[in-house]
Scaffold this motif. Structure first.
Motif, mmCIF file in Angstrom:
data_model
loop_
_atom_site.group_PDB
_atom_site.id
_atom_site.type_symbol
_atom_site.label_atom_id
_atom_site.label_comp_id
_atom_site.label_asym_id
_atom_site.label_seq_id
_atom_site.Cartn_x
_atom_site.Cartn_y
_atom_site.Cartn_z
ATOM 1 N N LEU A 216 0.858 -1.187 0.000
ATOM 2 C CA LEU A 216 0.000 0.000 0.000
ATOM 3 C C LEU A 216 0.894 1.237 0.000
ATOM 4 O O LEU A 216 1.802 1.351 0.834
ATOM 5 C CB LEU A 216 -0.889 -0.012 1.234
ATOM 6 N N ARG B 9 -0.479 -6.435 -15.343
ATOM 7 C CA ARG B 9 -1.299 -6.102 -14.190
ATOM 8 C C ARG B 9 -2.770 -6.314 -14.530
ATOM 9 O O ARG B 9 -3.172 -6.239 -15.685
ATOM 10 C CB ARG B 9 -1.072 -4.662 -13.725
ATOM 11 N N ALA C 297 -6.457 -5.041 -12.878
ATOM 12 C CA ALA C 297 -7.263 -4.299 -11.908
ATOM 13 C C ALA C 297 -8.627 -4.975 -11.767
ATOM 14 O O ALA C 297 -9.062 -5.689 -12.681
ATOM 15 C CB ALA C 297 -7.429 -2.853 -12.360
ATOM 16 N N PRO D 254 -3.633 6.357 -8.286
ATOM 17 C CA PRO D 254 -4.658 5.384 -7.867
ATOM 18 C C PRO D 254 -5.021 4.394 -8.975
ATOM 19 O O PRO D 254 -5.318 3.228 -8.676
ATOM 20 C CB PRO D 254 -5.851 6.288 -7.510
ATOM 21 N N ASP E 184 -3.120 2.940 -10.884
ATOM 22 C CA ASP E 184 -2.110 1.875 -10.961
ATOM 23 C C ASP E 184 -2.439 0.720 -10.037
ATOM 24 O O ASP E 184 -1.745 -0.304 -10.048
ATOM 25 C CB ASP E 184 -0.725 2.425 -10.610
ATOM 26 N N THR E 185 -3.466 0.869 -9.228
ATOM 27 C CA THR E 185 -3.863 -0.198 -8.313
ATOM 28 C C THR E 185 -4.261 -1.442 -9.089
ATOM 29 O O THR E 185 -5.112 -1.380 -9.981
ATOM 30 C CB THR E 185 -5.036 0.267 -7.432
ATOM 31 N N GLN F 39 0.034 -7.670 -4.970
ATOM 32 C CA GLN F 39 -0.955 -6.586 -4.969
ATOM 33 C C GLN F 39 -0.280 -5.234 -4.767
ATOM 34 O O GLN F 39 0.498 -5.063 -3.820
ATOM 35 C CB GLN F 39 -1.985 -6.811 -3.854
ATOM 36 N N THR G 12 -1.513 -1.349 -4.176
ATOM 37 C CA THR G 12 -2.653 -0.478 -3.895
ATOM 38 C C THR G 12 -2.148 0.940 -3.684
ATOM 39 O O THR G 12 -1.277 1.171 -2.840
ATOM 40 C CB THR G 12 -3.416 -0.951 -2.648
ATOM 41 N N VAL G 13 -2.686 1.858 -4.473
ATOM 42 C CA VAL G 13 -2.299 3.259 -4.380
ATOM 43 C C VAL G 13 -3.498 4.031 -3.853
ATOM 44 O O VAL G 13 -4.514 4.182 -4.534
ATOM 45 C CB VAL G 13 -1.854 3.820 -5.740
ATOM 46 N N SER G 14 -3.365 4.500 -2.642
ATOM 47 C CA SER G 14 -4.496 5.167 -1.992
ATOM 48 C C SER G 14 -4.003 6.071 -0.880
ATOM 49 O O SER G 14 -3.003 5.767 -0.219
ATOM 50 C CB SER G 14 -5.460 4.132 -1.425
#
Length: 112
Positions: free
Chosen positions: A10, A37, A39, A86, A88-89, A107, A109-111
Motif C-alpha cells: 500500500l 497487471r 485491476a 490510484p 495503478d492499483t 498486490q 494499492t495506491v491510496s
C-alpha cells in the motif's frame, strides 16, 4: 520454471515501489520477461517487457514512471514504480514471455 513475484504493498499517490520477480527451476538463460497487471473488473494488461539483451518496452500509461530491469546473475526481473497513481492499483504479475509461466501476483494499492 517457477516465478515468484513480490514487493507489492500500500502506497500513497506519488509514492514508489519496487517489484521483484525471481526465477528458479531452470539453469537456462531466461528470454524476454514481462510485467502485467490486472485491476478489479478489468482484463490483464501488459505493463512492460525486457528482452534477454536488455531492450525494454512500456505501455503508454506507465512510460516515464515505471522502469523494468533485470539481473541475469540473480535471475531476477524488477519493476520500479514511481509517481504512482490510484489507477495503478492492481495485482501485478510477471511472466516468462511466450510461455505459460507466470508468477503468482503481488498486490499494489495506491491510496491516500
Amino acid at each position: 520454471v517457477q516465478l515468484q513475484a513480490f514487493g507489492g504493498g500500500l502506497v500513497q499517490p506519488g509514492g514508489s515501489l519496487r517489484l521483484s520477480c525471481k526465477a528458479s527451476g531452470t539453469n537456462s538463460r531466461l528470454n524476454s520477461m514481462g510485467w502485467y497487471r490486472q485491476a478489479p473488473g478489468k482484463e490483464r494488461e501488459l505493463v512492460a517487457t525486457i528482452t534477454s539483451g536488455g531492450s525494454t518496452d512500456y505501455a503508454d500509461s506507465v512510460k516515464g514512471r515505471f522502469t523494468i530491469s533485470r539481473d541475469n546473475i540473480r535471475r531476477t526481473v524488477y519493476l520500479q514504480l514511481n509517481s504512482l497513481k490510484p489507477e495503478d492499483t492492481a495485482v501485478y504479475y510477471c511472466r516468462l514471455e511466450r510461455t505459460d509461466f507466470w508468477g503468482q501476483g503481488t498486490q499494489v494499492t495506491v491510496s491516500s
